[in-house]
Design an enzyme around this catalytic site. Sequence first.
Site, PDB file in Angstrom:
ATOM      1  N   GLY A  12       0.824  -1.222   0.000  1.00 21.71           N
ATOM      2  CA  GLY A  12       0.000   0.000   0.000  1.00 21.71           C
ATOM      3  C   GLY A  12       0.847   1.257   0.000  1.00 21.71           C
ATOM      4  O   GLY A  12       0.437   2.300   0.521  1.00 21.71           O
ATOM      5  N   ALA A  13       2.035   1.169  -0.621  1.00 23.18           N
ATOM      6  CA  ALA A  13       3.004   2.271  -0.544  1.00 23.18           C
ATOM      7  C   ALA A  13       2.564   3.500  -1.330  1.00 23.18           C
ATOM      8  O   ALA A  13       3.066   4.600  -1.102  1.00 23.18           O
ATOM      9  CB  ALA A  13       4.364   1.796  -1.045  1.00 23.18           C
ATOM     10  N   ASN A  84       0.240  -2.853   5.016  1.00 23.42           N
ATOM     11  CA  ASN A  84      -0.447  -1.552   5.098  1.00 23.42           C
ATOM     12  C   ASN A  84      -1.579  -1.414   4.069  1.00 23.42           C
ATOM     13  O   ASN A  84      -2.504  -0.635   4.284  1.00 23.42           O
ATOM     14  CB  ASN A  84       0.595  -0.438   4.906  1.00 23.42           C
ATOM     15  CG  ASN A  84      -0.033   0.924   4.703  1.00 23.42           C
ATOM     16  OD1 ASN A  84      -0.666   1.470   5.599  1.00 23.42           O
ATOM     17  ND2 ASN A  84       0.112   1.471   3.492  1.00 23.42           N
ATOM     18  N   SER A 136      -6.969  -0.772  12.625  1.00 24.35           N
ATOM     19  CA  SER A 136      -7.822   0.421  12.720  1.00 24.35           C
ATOM     20  C   SER A 136      -8.513   0.409  14.080  1.00 24.35           C
ATOM     21  O   SER A 136      -8.730  -0.660  14.658  1.00 24.35           O
ATOM     22  CB  SER A 136      -8.869   0.378  11.603  1.00 24.35           C
ATOM     23  OG  SER A 136      -9.985   1.192  11.921  1.00 24.35           O
ATOM     24  N   TYR A 149     -15.529  -3.906   7.017  1.00 27.61           N
ATOM     25  CA  TYR A 149     -14.200  -3.344   7.352  1.00 27.61           C
ATOM     26  C   TYR A 149     -13.860  -3.620   8.821  1.00 27.61           C
ATOM     27  O   TYR A 149     -12.748  -4.038   9.138  1.00 27.61           O
ATOM     28  CB  TYR A 149     -14.231  -1.840   7.070  1.00 27.61           C
ATOM     29  CG  TYR A 149     -12.923  -1.105   7.292  1.00 27.61           C
ATOM     30  CD1 TYR A 149     -11.864  -1.235   6.391  1.00 27.61           C
ATOM     31  CD2 TYR A 149     -12.759  -0.259   8.379  1.00 27.61           C
ATOM     32  CE1 TYR A 149     -10.674  -0.532   6.588  1.00 27.61           C
ATOM     33  CE2 TYR A 149     -11.576   0.440   8.584  1.00 27.61           C
ATOM     34  CZ  TYR A 149     -10.536   0.298   7.683  1.00 27.61           C
ATOM     35  OH  TYR A 149      -9.354   0.987   7.878  1.00 27.61           O
ATOM     36  N   ALA A 152     -12.920  -7.236   9.217  1.00 25.99           N
ATOM     37  CA  ALA A 152     -11.577  -7.525   8.698  1.00 25.99           C
ATOM     38  C   ALA A 152     -10.507  -7.022   9.670  1.00 25.99           C
ATOM     39  O   ALA A 152      -9.521  -7.715   9.959  1.00 25.99           O
ATOM     40  CB  ALA A 152     -11.402  -6.872   7.328  1.00 25.99           C
ATOM     41  N   LYS A 153     -10.707  -5.816  10.195  1.00 30.71           N
ATOM     42  CA  LYS A 153      -9.681  -5.233  11.083  1.00 30.71           C
ATOM     43  C   LYS A 153      -9.678  -5.922  12.447  1.00 30.71           C
ATOM     44  O   LYS A 153      -8.623  -6.040  13.077  1.00 30.71           O
ATOM     45  CB  LYS A 153      -9.894  -3.724  11.226  1.00 30.71           C
ATOM     46  CG  LYS A 153      -9.624  -2.943   9.935  1.00 30.71           C
ATOM     47  CD  LYS A 153      -8.180  -3.072   9.467  1.00 30.71           C
ATOM     48  CE  LYS A 153      -7.850  -2.135   8.317  1.00 30.71           C
ATOM     49  NZ  LYS A 153      -6.464  -2.259   7.834  1.00 30.71           N
ATOM     50  N   ILE A 182      -7.651   8.785   9.437  1.00 28.99           N
ATOM     51  CA  ILE A 182      -6.501   9.495   8.862  1.00 28.99           C
ATOM     52  C   ILE A 182      -7.018  10.229   7.610  1.00 28.99           C
ATOM     53  O   ILE A 182      -7.857   9.682   6.879  1.00 28.99           O
ATOM     54  CB  ILE A 182      -5.382   8.515   8.441  1.00 28.99           C
ATOM     55  CG1 ILE A 182      -5.088   7.492   9.546  1.00 28.99           C
ATOM     56  CG2 ILE A 182      -4.103   9.264   8.071  1.00 28.99           C
ATOM     57  CD1 ILE A 182      -4.211   6.325   9.087  1.00 28.99           C
TER      58      ILE A 182
HETATM   59  N1  NAP Z   1      -7.507   6.480   6.253  1.00 27.31           N
HETATM   60  C1  NAP Z   1      -8.019   6.109   7.410  1.00 27.31           C
HETATM   61  O1  NAP Z   1      -8.947   6.754   7.969  1.00 27.31           O
HETATM   62  C2  NAP Z   1      -7.462   4.920   8.130  1.00 27.31           C
HETATM   63  C3  NAP Z   1      -7.735   4.779   9.499  1.00 27.31           C
HETATM   64  C4  NAP Z   1      -7.241   3.666  10.173  1.00 27.31           C
HETATM   65  C5  NAP Z   1      -6.506   2.721   9.473  1.00 27.31           C
HETATM   66  N2  NAP Z   1      -6.252   2.882   8.139  1.00 27.31           N
HETATM   67  C6  NAP Z   1      -5.502   1.837   7.449  1.00 27.31           C
HETATM   68  O2  NAP Z   1      -4.302   2.389   6.945  1.00 27.31           O
HETATM   69  C7  NAP Z   1      -3.882   1.624   5.791  1.00 27.31           C
HETATM   70  C8  NAP Z   1      -3.516   2.570   4.660  1.00 27.31           C
HETATM   71  O3  NAP Z   1      -4.701   3.243   4.249  1.00 27.31           O
HETATM   72  P1  NAP Z   1      -4.698   4.706   3.577  1.00 27.31           P
HETATM   73  O4  NAP Z   1      -5.541   5.559   4.431  1.00 27.31           O
HETATM   74  O5  NAP Z   1      -3.313   5.111   3.232  1.00 27.31           O
HETATM   75  O6  NAP Z   1      -5.529   4.372   2.267  1.00 27.31           O
HETATM   76  P2  NAP Z   1      -5.286   4.778   0.720  1.00 27.31           P
HETATM   77  O7  NAP Z   1      -4.709   6.134   0.626  1.00 27.31           O
HETATM   78  O8  NAP Z   1      -6.574   4.492   0.023  1.00 27.31           O
HETATM   79  O9  NAP Z   1      -4.163   3.721   0.252  1.00 27.31           O
HETATM   80  C9  NAP Z   1      -4.463   2.355   0.181  1.00 27.31           C
HETATM   81  C10 NAP Z   1      -3.275   1.628  -0.396  1.00 27.31           C
HETATM   82  O10 NAP Z   1      -3.593   0.214  -0.450  1.00 27.31           O
HETATM   83  C11 NAP Z   1      -3.329  -0.239  -1.770  1.00 27.31           C
HETATM   84  N3  NAP Z   1      -4.235  -1.334  -2.140  1.00 27.31           N
HETATM   85  C12 NAP Z   1      -5.588  -1.342  -2.087  1.00 27.31           C
HETATM   86  N4  NAP Z   1      -6.054  -2.516  -2.557  1.00 27.31           N
HETATM   87  C13 NAP Z   1      -4.962  -3.261  -2.897  1.00 27.31           C
HETATM   88  C14 NAP Z   1      -4.789  -4.541  -3.463  1.00 27.31           C
HETATM   89  N5  NAP Z   1      -5.832  -5.333  -3.786  1.00 27.31           N
HETATM   90  N6  NAP Z   1      -3.521  -4.975  -3.694  1.00 27.31           N
HETATM   91  C15 NAP Z   1      -2.464  -4.202  -3.395  1.00 27.31           C
HETATM   92  N7  NAP Z   1      -2.561  -2.969  -2.877  1.00 27.31           N
HETATM   93  C16 NAP Z   1      -3.801  -2.501  -2.644  1.00 27.31           C
HETATM   94  C17 NAP Z   1      -3.567   0.974  -2.653  1.00 27.31           C
HETATM   95  O11 NAP Z   1      -2.920   0.784  -3.889  1.00 27.31           O
HETATM   96  P3  NAP Z   1      -3.429   1.573  -5.230  1.00 27.31           P
HETATM   97  O12 NAP Z   1      -2.668   2.849  -5.255  1.00 27.31           O
HETATM   98  O13 NAP Z   1      -3.088   0.683  -6.320  1.00 27.31           O
HETATM   99  O14 NAP Z   1      -4.924   1.777  -5.057  1.00 27.31           O
HETATM  100  C18 NAP Z   1      -2.923   2.061  -1.801  1.00 27.31           C
HETATM  101  O15 NAP Z   1      -1.522   2.034  -1.962  1.00 27.31           O
HETATM  102  C19 NAP Z   1      -5.030   0.676   5.473  1.00 27.31           C
HETATM  103  O16 NAP Z   1      -4.750  -0.614   5.978  1.00 27.31           O
HETATM  104  C20 NAP Z   1      -6.203   1.290   6.224  1.00 27.31           C
HETATM  105  O17 NAP Z   1      -7.194   0.338   6.557  1.00 27.31           O
HETATM  106  C21 NAP Z   1      -6.699   3.974   7.462  1.00 27.31           C
END
Ligand code: NAP
Length: 261
Positions: A12-13, A84, A136, A149, A152-153, A182
Site C-alpha cells: 500500500g506504498a 499496510n 484500525s 471493514y 476484517a480489522k 486518517i
Molecule cells: N484512512 C483512514 O482513515 C485509516 C484509518 C485507520 C486505518 N487505516 C488503514 O491504513 C492503511 C492505509 O490506508 P490509507 O488511508 O493510506 O488508504 P489509501 O490512501 O486508500 O491507500 C491504500 C493503499 O492500499 C493499496 N491497495 C488497495 N487494494 C490493494 C490490493 N488489492 N492490492 C495491493 N494494494 C492494494 C492501494 O494501492 P493503489 O494505489 O493501487 O490503489 C494504496 O496504496 C489501510 O490498511 C487502512 O485500513 C486507514
Amino acid sequence: MQLNNARILLTGATGGLGQALALALAEQGAALLLAGRDPARLADCVVGLGGNVQSLCADLTHPEAIETTAAAAREFGVNVLINNAGINAFGLYESQNWSAIQQVIMTNLLAPMQLTHALLPWLKAQEKAAIVNIGSTFGSLPFPGFTAYSSAKAGLRGFSQALRRELADSAVEVVHVAPRTIATALNSDAVNALNRDLGNHADTPQAVARQIVQALHTGRGERHFGFPERLFAWLNGCAPGLIDQGLKAKLAIVKRHAAQR
Ligand SMILES: NC(=O)c1ccc[n+]([C@@H]2O[C@H](COP(=O)([O-])OP(=O)(O)OC[C@H]3O[C@@H](n4cnc5c(N)ncnc54)[C@H](OP(=O)(O)O)[C@@H]3O)[C@@H](O)[C@H]2O)c1
C-alpha cells in the site's frame, strides 16, 4: 528494532499513509521495497524518495501476486514486512453486494495473512525481524456502516495477537497498530461528511507514520492511536453494552450518510 539497517517490504506504498510511511522510514535510513497496484504512482514514489528504494506492482488479492511479492521480498533481503494495503467500503451491510464485502475481507485480512504466511520462514531465519500490521480503531470498536471493514480489522488484530504469542520464542516481533481516522483517499466524501457530523478527528498521515516508526523502534506489540478513540476501544472490550447504547444514539446519522454514498 534499528531502522537504519532494516530492509522493509511496505504494501500500500502508493496510498496516503503508505507514502508518508515510506518517507519516514527512508529518513531513518531503511532500505525499502514498495508495493502497490499502480505502476505510474509507484514510479513517482520511488523518484520522490531516492536512496535504496525498489518497487513492485501487485494486486495482493490474487494468490499468484502474493507469491511474486514474497519472492521479490526474499530477493531484496527483507527483515520487516509492513502490511499496510487496505480498502474501505462504507454502507449498510444489507445494501452492499457480496463481491464488495469479499474484496474488503480479502484486501484487509486474507492478503496480510497470506503474505505473512509466505514470508514467515524467511523472516524467522533473519537475525532480527518484524511484522507490522496496520489495523484500525474499528478493529476494537466495530462501527455501524463499516461492518465488513470492522470485521476484517478485528480479524487482523486477532491474527496479530495470536501470531505474536506463537512467535514469542523467536526473533520476529509482531506489531499491530490501530490508527483512528486518517486524512487520506481511503475515506470517501460520505465518510468525511459522517466524521464531521460525529465530531471525529482526522490525523495527518505524517503524524500516524511517525507513531508507526516509533512503534517499530520500541517493538511494543499493540498501539492504539488517538484519544478518546483508545478509551472507547478499551471500553468496548469490557462493557460492549455501553458502546451498543452509545452507537444506537448515532445510528440515524450513520444511516443518513450511508444513504448518500
Ligand atoms: N484512512 C483512514 O482513515 C485509516 C484509518 C485507520 C486505518 N487505516 C488503514 O491504513 C492503511 C492505509 O490506508 P490509507 O488511508 O493510506 O488508504 P489509501 O490512501 O486508500 O491507500 C491504500 C493503499 O492500499 C493499496 N491497495 C488497495 N487494494 C490493494 C490490493 N488489492 N492490492 C495491493 N494494494 C492494494 C492501494 O494501492 P493503489 O494505489 O493501487 O490503489 C494504496 O496504496 C489501510 O490498511 C487502512 O485500513 C486507514
